[in-house]
Design a protein around this motif. Structure first.
Motif, short mmCIF file in Angstrom:
data_model
loop_
_atom_site.label_atom_id
_atom_site.label_comp_id
_atom_site.label_asym_id
_atom_site.label_seq_id
_atom_site.Cartn_x
_atom_site.Cartn_y
_atom_site.Cartn_z
N GLY A 271 -33.61 16.99 -71.28
CA GLY A 271 -34.50 17.39 -70.20
C GLY A 271 -33.87 18.35 -69.22
N HIS A 272 -32.56 18.56 -69.30
CA HIS A 272 -31.87 19.50 -68.40
C HIS A 272 -31.57 20.79 -69.13
N LYS A 273 -31.14 21.81 -68.35
CA LYS A 273 -30.86 23.13 -68.91
C LYS A 273 -29.44 23.55 -68.57
N CYS A 274 -28.92 24.46 -69.38
CA CYS A 274 -27.52 24.91 -69.23
C CYS A 274 -27.35 25.64 -67.91
N LEU A 275 -26.23 25.39 -67.24
CA LEU A 275 -25.94 25.97 -65.92
C LEU A 275 -24.96 27.12 -65.98
N LEU A 276 -24.39 27.41 -67.15
CA LEU A 276 -23.45 28.53 -67.24
C LEU A 276 -24.20 29.84 -67.16
N LEU A 277 -23.44 30.90 -66.87
CA LEU A 277 -24.01 32.22 -67.01
C LEU A 277 -24.17 32.55 -68.49
N CYS A 278 -25.04 33.47 -68.80
CA CYS A 278 -25.34 33.84 -70.18
C CYS A 278 -24.04 33.97 -70.98
#
Length: 907
Positions: A271-278
């Motif tokens: 349910g969460h999304k990646c927080l890194l830059l591309c």
């Protein structure tokens, strides 16, 4: 924009009607003068106009005179074709040069391998920190879960690490790429498009499948074989996260990254999304904090990372196992409990045998046949250990004859008879039927003769139906590999796949394709090559073929090579290829002086060789200097050694190799034999004589004193010592002194010794001439004392005459009283009378002199006036003016003589 020149008209040497010559905008955009003679003629022949389509066209202009008024001038130039061809070539070369320059600039910006190692590492660290900032802020700086993603990003920066497995070439910054969602391998966009197209063509080829066009065949990833649909074939270049199309090349971002937050969903989905830059590669585990309980739900919920939200409380599970008798004794765990590990006595299905078995598998069969009597009473059950009733007898009820045409109702103890009708079962040929009577067992083979056509359809032959007919004609069709002929005898046209090995050299240039012969590009080489450092402890795996271009990995292990110099161990440095760096340890060899050499190791110094090659002439380029590795001798010892100068004036530290007695450039300063002067030579060696303990005494090398004696003489002795410079006291002076007496009138000759040794009284007597002192006293009289020194006494006893003021009266008194002012003599009445007369005479003389001066001036005035009146005839004659003498001038001598005589008498 292209410009077209239309040529019209008729006649020999002119263009055909409607023919167009196209020139590029580079020539059309230049002025006529810049395009040469042809351009000038074209400008003179017509005007440049703009058509409806926006093209520039040369419109023909009519001439005033000529064979034909409407004929265009362009067609009259026979060199026009060559000029347009030259312009076209010029434009093509211009475009080629511009494309080459653009490509050069892109190549310079494309690869990170062109940066220096130190700058690239620092820059890479800053970019990674920037990429991980948001993630590490959620994890309080913990970056342990980012190692896999960091590895992919390091490969993106490392020169040659990102390799397209299809073309075996480096993936550069400015190239369009595509990333597999399964293995995250990166390919060139053009390469993967061609790969997908070829894969779909091979899979859906009509030579290999009859359902061409009816199925949506997938295409696989070249590395992980993850399958993609036809609609998922990439057609555009996106960044890693898929947000930005054609991301710009930014040197401060990860290559092919848009710089925005990734926001891809984590896998497995939480349910969460990646927080890194591309970023390239897989997304790291979810760093969010959630509240969750353990697997067995016994512990209280605690906050944990979303990626590790499943946890064990380590208490016994306690859930009832499948056996229904025991509980799970393992610590709190995820998923279903394992089968019960306990052992118990259990009966088989039929209940005949009992055995100890795992509690988790209570159902088991023994090896005995059931053997129970069936309901018919004639047969027994032939099933192996089973549960439940055995069932009816399989021979009871209606049964068919072997051919299946007739059914019989017979007891189970009797076999079914044949019906006597023909069998009529279809034989193996599939065409004819069995002609025998109803029979048990399989039917015979088909023995009918038929007209058979071979498989390829070219020949026919009458032969038994069961025998296949194959002609000897070989198929000449090309197999699906599009390289080899079928060559199969009597081929039906559906040629089998090529059975030969492809054998083409793969892109790695190391292996050959092991697959069967095929169309299109070969699959990438599946092999990987270990690229090792020099010591072999650091290894990276690269696709086969890239080992020749990729840089070896940087090894953090120390170099283990033995030293090549005289040292027992070499300096610590990392593993490397090629020669070890020059040894920088101190040499520490023992020099001839006994000290250790402090210089850096010089056993393998590079020395430039000169003069080995002489150029043949000035046209020959000078070759690079050749260097040879040789051992250099140790440098001179520089250890400071205290050394005393030759004259023992100072002690200075000198380098050991030049630690010899030296001259300090000072004066020697040793006391000469005269004991008065020192040696003035520059600091020099002095030989010590036997018995001379004084280190400051002059030696035989010192200079000899050649000066006169300069010792101070006795007070009053003006002579020099007759000896040269000598030690001790000077001898007594025996010379005679020529000296004047006190009164300076007589010259006396006295021995210098007597004079210098005498006291004051004796000196007074020696210098006196014994005569009367010739000096005058202040009163004017001569001193009455004998020749003496100093000033004369002031009490003069000489008798002198004292006169009055007019000098007429006189009196004798002592001179000293007159000096003291004790005696005086006044004038009397007679003196005053004489004084009055003398005064009158003096006044009379003054008056007479004044009158005489007036007469003289008057006479001079008259003489001057006479000369001015014009008496020119007598101007040469001198005017004589007789001046009459006055009475005073006539009688002054007679008057003055008696007066002076009286005065003299009075004095």
């Amino acid at each position: 924009m292209e410009a077209q020149w239309r040529q019209g008209g008729r006649g020999r040497g002119r263009g055909r009607p409607g023919e167009e010559l196209t020139a590029r905008s580079g020539a059309a955009g230049r002025p006529p003068a810049a395009r040469g003679r042809g351009g000038a003629r074209a400008a003179a022949a017509g005007t440049i106009g703009e058509g409806a389509s926006g093209e520039c066209r040369v419109l023909p202009s009519t001439r005033a005179a000529g064979p034909r008024a409407g004929e265009p001038a362009v067609a009259r130039s026979p060199c026009r074709w060559r000029e347009l061809s030259s312009l076209k070539k010029f434009d093509e070369i211009k475009k080629a040069n511009q494309a080459a320059a653009k490509k050069l600039i892109e190549d310079q910006l494309s690869s990170s391998s062109e940066d220096d190692d130190e700058d690239a590492e620092a820059k890479q660290g800053k970019i990674l920190d920037k990429t991980f900032t948001i993630y590490t802020s959620q994890t309080d700086g913990d970056a342990s879960e980012l190692e896999r993603t960091r590895q992919y990003m390091n490969e993106a920066f490392q020169s040659g690490a990102m390799t397209c497995l299809i073309c075996i070439a480096s993936v550069k910054r400015n190239q369009a790429v595509w990333s597999c969602s399964g293995c995250f391998c990166i390919f060139h966009l053009v390469c993967i498009q061609k790969w997908a197209k070829d894969s779909l063509f091979l899979v859906s080829s009509p030579l290999t499948d009859d359902d061409f066009g009816k199925k949506d065949y997938p295409w696989p990833c070249p590395k992980c074989r993850f399958e993609y649909k036809r609609s998922e074939t990439p057609s555009r270049y996106y960044c890693y996260c898929g947000k930005v199309e054609n991301p710009t090349v930014d040197p401060w971002l990860v290559p092919h990254s848009c710089g925005q937050i990734c926001e891809r969903e984590f896998k497995p989905s939480c349910g969460h999304k990646c927080l890194l830059l591309c970023h390239p590669g897989p997304c790291p585990p979810c760093p969010k904090m959630v509240t969750t309980t353990c697997h067995c739900k016994k512990a209280k919920p605690v906050p944990r990372r979303c990626s590790a939200k499943e946890w064990s409380c380590r208490l016994p599970c306690g859930r009832t196992l499948l056996c229904g008798q025991h509980a799970c004794e393992k610590p709190c765990h995820a998923g279903d409990c394992q089968p019960c590990p306990r052992v118990s006595k259990q009966r088989c299905v039929c209940g005949r045998q009992t055995a100890e078995r795992l509690c988790a598998s209570p159902q088991w069969q023994c090896d005995q046949v059931c053997g129970k009597c069936l309901p018919c009473g004639n047969h027994t059950c032939e099933q192996v250990c089973h549960a439940g009733p055995c069932g009816d007898c399989p021979r009871s009820g209606k049964r068919s004859c072997p051919c299946g045409k007739t059914k019989f109702t017979l007891p189970c103890t009797e076999d079914v008879p044949t019906c006597g009708d023909s069998c009529d079962k279809v034989l193996e040929c599939g065409i004819h039927r069995c002609s025998q009577r109803c029979h048990r067992g399989p039917c015979e083979i088909c023995r009918q003769e038929v007209e058979k056509q071979c498989r390829c359809g070219k020949h026919t032959k009458r032969m038994p139906c069961h025998k296949p007919y194959l002609c000897e004609t070989k198929c000449t069709k090309i197999r699906d590999c599009q390289k080899h002929q079928c060559r199969r005898k009597c081929c039906s046209g559906n040629c089998p796949p090529c059975d030969q090995v492809c054998g083409r050299t793969l892109g790695c240039r190391n292996h050959k394709c092991p697959s069967g012969c095929h169309r299109g590009s070969c699959n990438p080489c599946p092999e990987t090559v270990d690229v090792k450092c020099n010591c072999g402890k650091t290894v990276i795996k690269v696709p086969c073929g890239r080992e020749r271009t990729i840089k070896p990995p940087k090894c953090k292990q120390l170099c283990s090579r033995p030293p090549t110099c005289h040292h027992s161990t070499q300096e610590k440095h990392y593993c490397h290829f090629g020669r070890c760096p020059p040894c920088r340890q101190p040499c520490q060899k023992t020099l001839t002086c006994g000290h250790l050499c402090p210089a850096s190791c010089h056993d393998e110094a590079l020395v430039k060789q000169t003069g080995l090659h002489q150029s043949a002439g000035p046209w020959e380029q000078p070759s690079e200097p050749a260097f040879i590795q040789t051992a250099l001798p140790c440098p001179p010892c520089e250890v400071p050694i205290p050394v005393e100068c030759l004259g023992q004036h100072e002690v200075s530290p000198l380098p050991c190799h030049s630690a010899n007695p030296y001259s300090c450039k000072r004066f020697c300063g040793r006391l000469l034999d005269c004991q008065n002067h020192t040696c003035m030579k520059e600091c020099h060696h002095v030989t010590k004589l036997n018995g001379s303990a004084d280190g400051k005494k002059a030696g035989p090398e010192c200079s000899q004193c050649e000066e006169e004696c300069t010792k101070p003489r006795p007070a009053g002795c003006p002579h020099r010592c007759v000896l040269p410079c000598h030690p001790g006291d000077c001898p007594s002076c025996l010379q005679m002194l020529k000296i004047k007496c006190h009164c300076k009138l007589s010259v006396l000759y006295i021995e210098c010794l007597k004079l210098t040794c005498a006291d004051l009284k004796e000196k007074e007597l020696l210098i006196s001439c014994r005569n009367q002192c010739p000096k005058e006293l202040p009163c004017g009289h001569r001193c009455k004392e004998i020749c003496h020194s100093g000033s004369c006494p002031l009490n003069c006893s000489q008798k002198v005459k004292l006169r009055c003021l007019c000098k007429r009266l006189k009196k004798e008194v002592p001179c000293s009283k007159i000096q003291e002012g004790q005696v005086s003599l006044e004038c009397d009445a007679l003196c005053k009378e004489m004084k009055r007369k003398a005064y009158e005479i003096k006044e009379a003389e003054a008056k007479a002199a004044l009158e005489e001066e007036k007469r003289r001036q008057q006479a001079e005035l008259e003489a001057f006036e006479n000369r001015l009146k014009g008496r020119r005839k007598n101007k040469r004659r001198k005017d004589e003016v007789e001046v009459e003498q006055s009475s005073w001038q006539k009688y002054k001598n007679l008057i003055m003589l008696p007066v002076f005589g009286v005065a003299v008498v009075m004095v």
